[in-house]
Design a protein around this motif. Sequence first.
Motif, mmCIF file in Angstrom:
data_model
loop_
_atom_site.group_PDB
_atom_site.id
_atom_site.type_symbol
_atom_site.label_atom_id
_atom_site.label_comp_id
_atom_site.label_asym_id
_atom_site.label_seq_id
_atom_site.Cartn_x
_atom_site.Cartn_y
_atom_site.Cartn_z
ATOM 1 N N TYR A 185 52.382 -31.131 -4.229
ATOM 2 C CA TYR A 185 52.389 -30.182 -3.182
ATOM 3 C C TYR A 185 52.535 -30.996 -1.950
ATOM 4 O O TYR A 185 52.116 -32.403 -2.103
ATOM 5 C CB TYR A 185 51.082 -29.363 -3.067
ATOM 6 C CG TYR A 185 49.877 -30.207 -2.767
ATOM 7 C CD1 TYR A 185 49.414 -30.387 -1.468
ATOM 8 C CD2 TYR A 185 49.007 -30.764 -3.629
ATOM 9 C CE1 TYR A 185 48.195 -31.233 -1.116
ATOM 10 C CE2 TYR A 185 48.226 -31.751 -3.661
ATOM 11 C CZ TYR A 185 47.547 -31.736 -2.264
ATOM 12 O OH TYR A 185 46.254 -32.454 -2.103
ATOM 13 N N SER A 186 52.792 -30.659 -0.866
ATOM 14 C CA SER A 186 52.785 -31.424 0.548
ATOM 15 C C SER A 186 52.117 -30.775 1.501
ATOM 16 O O SER A 186 52.041 -29.298 1.498
ATOM 17 C CB SER A 186 54.195 -31.636 1.001
ATOM 18 O OG SER A 186 54.959 -30.411 1.329
ATOM 19 N N LEU A 187 51.529 -31.196 2.460
ATOM 20 C CA LEU A 187 50.637 -30.571 3.717
ATOM 21 C C LEU A 187 51.649 -30.723 4.939
ATOM 22 O O LEU A 187 52.211 -31.700 5.239
ATOM 23 C CB LEU A 187 49.441 -31.249 3.952
ATOM 24 C CG LEU A 187 48.286 -31.041 3.006
ATOM 25 C CD1 LEU A 187 46.996 -31.780 3.518
ATOM 26 C CD2 LEU A 187 47.968 -29.551 2.991
ATOM 27 N N SER A 188 51.815 -29.578 5.747
ATOM 28 C CA SER A 188 52.294 -29.565 6.899
ATOM 29 C C SER A 188 51.639 -28.954 8.078
ATOM 30 O O SER A 188 50.881 -28.074 7.683
ATOM 31 C CB SER A 188 53.770 -29.025 6.830
ATOM 32 O OG SER A 188 53.652 -27.593 6.215
ATOM 33 N N GLU B 173 46.657 -25.300 15.573
ATOM 34 C CA GLU B 173 47.461 -25.965 14.688
ATOM 35 C C GLU B 173 46.416 -26.338 13.538
ATOM 36 O O GLU B 173 45.348 -26.527 13.494
ATOM 37 C CB GLU B 173 47.762 -27.228 15.213
ATOM 38 C CG GLU B 173 49.027 -26.999 16.238
ATOM 39 C CD GLU B 173 49.751 -28.345 16.626
ATOM 40 O OE1 GLU B 173 49.111 -29.549 16.501
ATOM 41 O OE2 GLU B 173 50.607 -28.344 16.964
ATOM 42 N N VAL B 174 47.168 -25.916 12.453
ATOM 43 C CA VAL B 174 46.359 -26.062 10.867
ATOM 44 C C VAL B 174 47.269 -26.582 10.105
ATOM 45 O O VAL B 174 48.394 -26.957 10.145
ATOM 46 C CB VAL B 174 46.128 -24.427 10.507
ATOM 47 C CG1 VAL B 174 45.038 -24.044 11.323
ATOM 48 C CG2 VAL B 174 47.173 -23.754 10.143
ATOM 49 N N PHE B 175 46.864 -27.102 8.741
ATOM 50 C CA PHE B 175 47.388 -27.603 7.830
ATOM 51 C C PHE B 175 47.937 -26.508 6.807
ATOM 52 O O PHE B 175 46.682 -26.310 6.343
ATOM 53 C CB PHE B 175 46.824 -28.883 7.265
ATOM 54 C CG PHE B 175 46.796 -30.222 8.319
ATOM 55 C CD1 PHE B 175 47.954 -30.947 8.413
ATOM 56 C CD2 PHE B 175 45.899 -30.059 9.348
ATOM 57 C CE1 PHE B 175 47.894 -32.115 9.430
ATOM 58 C CE2 PHE B 175 45.820 -31.100 10.255
ATOM 59 C CZ PHE B 175 47.043 -32.312 10.174
ATOM 60 N N VAL B 176 48.849 -26.567 6.223
ATOM 61 C CA VAL B 176 49.249 -25.655 5.116
ATOM 62 C C VAL B 176 49.792 -26.326 3.924
ATOM 63 O O VAL B 176 50.738 -27.164 4.291
ATOM 64 C CB VAL B 176 49.858 -24.577 5.666
ATOM 65 C CG1 VAL B 176 50.495 -23.472 4.301
ATOM 66 C CG2 VAL B 176 49.347 -23.790 6.830
ATOM 67 N N ALA B 177 49.438 -26.085 2.757
ATOM 68 C CA ALA B 177 50.209 -26.731 1.460
ATOM 69 C C ALA B 177 51.132 -25.781 1.306
ATOM 70 O O ALA B 177 51.132 -24.571 1.154
ATOM 71 C CB ALA B 177 49.014 -26.732 0.337
ATOM 72 N N SER B 178 52.440 -26.687 0.617
ATOM 73 C CA SER B 178 53.560 -25.977 0.166
ATOM 74 C C SER B 178 53.600 -26.633 -1.292
ATOM 75 O O SER B 178 53.667 -27.913 -1.288
ATOM 76 C CB SER B 178 54.776 -26.186 1.043
ATOM 77 O OG SER B 178 54.469 -25.527 2.174
ATOM 78 N N ALA B 179 54.415 -26.012 -1.994
ATOM 79 C CA ALA B 179 54.664 -26.345 -3.305
ATOM 80 C C ALA B 179 55.980 -27.026 -3.219
ATOM 81 O O ALA B 179 56.821 -26.754 -2.631
ATOM 82 C CB ALA B 179 54.869 -25.144 -4.408
ATOM 83 N N VAL B 180 56.049 -28.488 -4.083
ATOM 84 C CA VAL B 180 57.317 -29.268 -4.016
ATOM 85 C C VAL B 180 57.879 -28.963 -5.358
ATOM 86 O O VAL B 180 57.323 -29.644 -6.383
ATOM 87 C CB VAL B 180 56.853 -30.740 -3.491
ATOM 88 C CG1 VAL B 180 58.079 -31.393 -3.841
ATOM 89 C CG2 VAL B 180 56.258 -30.814 -2.286
ATOM 90 N N CYS B 181 59.009 -28.401 -5.595
ATOM 91 C CA CYS B 181 59.452 -28.161 -6.667
ATOM 92 C C CYS B 181 60.131 -29.246 -7.349
ATOM 93 O O CYS B 181 60.776 -29.993 -6.414
ATOM 94 C CB CYS B 181 60.484 -26.798 -6.898
ATOM 95 S SG CYS B 181 59.587 -25.314 -6.499
ATOM 96 N N GLN B 182 60.316 -29.628 -8.556
ATOM 97 C CA GLN B 182 61.196 -30.505 -9.116
ATOM 98 C C GLN B 182 62.492 -30.533 -9.002
ATOM 99 O O GLN B 182 63.072 -29.184 -8.793
ATOM 100 C CB GLN B 182 60.848 -30.703 -10.647
ATOM 101 C CG GLN B 182 59.533 -30.992 -11.097
ATOM 102 C CD GLN B 182 59.004 -32.046 -10.641
ATOM 103 O OE1 GLN B 182 59.558 -33.114 -10.648
ATOM 104 N NE2 GLN B 182 57.423 -32.065 -10.339
#
Length: 148
Positions: A3-6, A19-28
């Motif tokens: 995952y990455s945070l943006s 402004e907040v930090f949100v996680a997103s799945a990083v697919c292979q």
Amino acid sequence: MDYSLSKRKMSVGPHTGKEVFVASAVCQKHHITFDELCERMADDSTVGQADIAAVFYRFRKVLNQLCSQGFIVDGGPLGTFRPTFTSKAVLKEEDFKPAECITRTQILFTPSTEFRKLKDVEFFRVAVQEKKKGKDDKKKKEETGGTP
């Protein structure tokens, strides 16, 4: 799972304007091919890869036949499959012609609650992935000799 945070500015909810930090799945980057899927399913099994592939193809054919007849199909642990289509509106009943007014026939899949859940997931933070450049971005870069 990676995952990455943006950082994002919220436009709704209790954090609106912040402004907040949100996680997103990083697919292979590597997609599992149908052959690889069948091979993995055949591992530790008495059923061969070709047999598994044959079951998938037969399942698709039977599912299509049943849904084409209007049945809702219970796929057990996977979920349910049902037919759906798009219809144009007409002002008079006699103007309705199925061949002209019914379009985009398809099968709608609703995964079961259990199938939808990922099990035994571990999370690993990775750097934010750059988005792929589209054709237009590449073309602009070539035309300007620099960044799009």
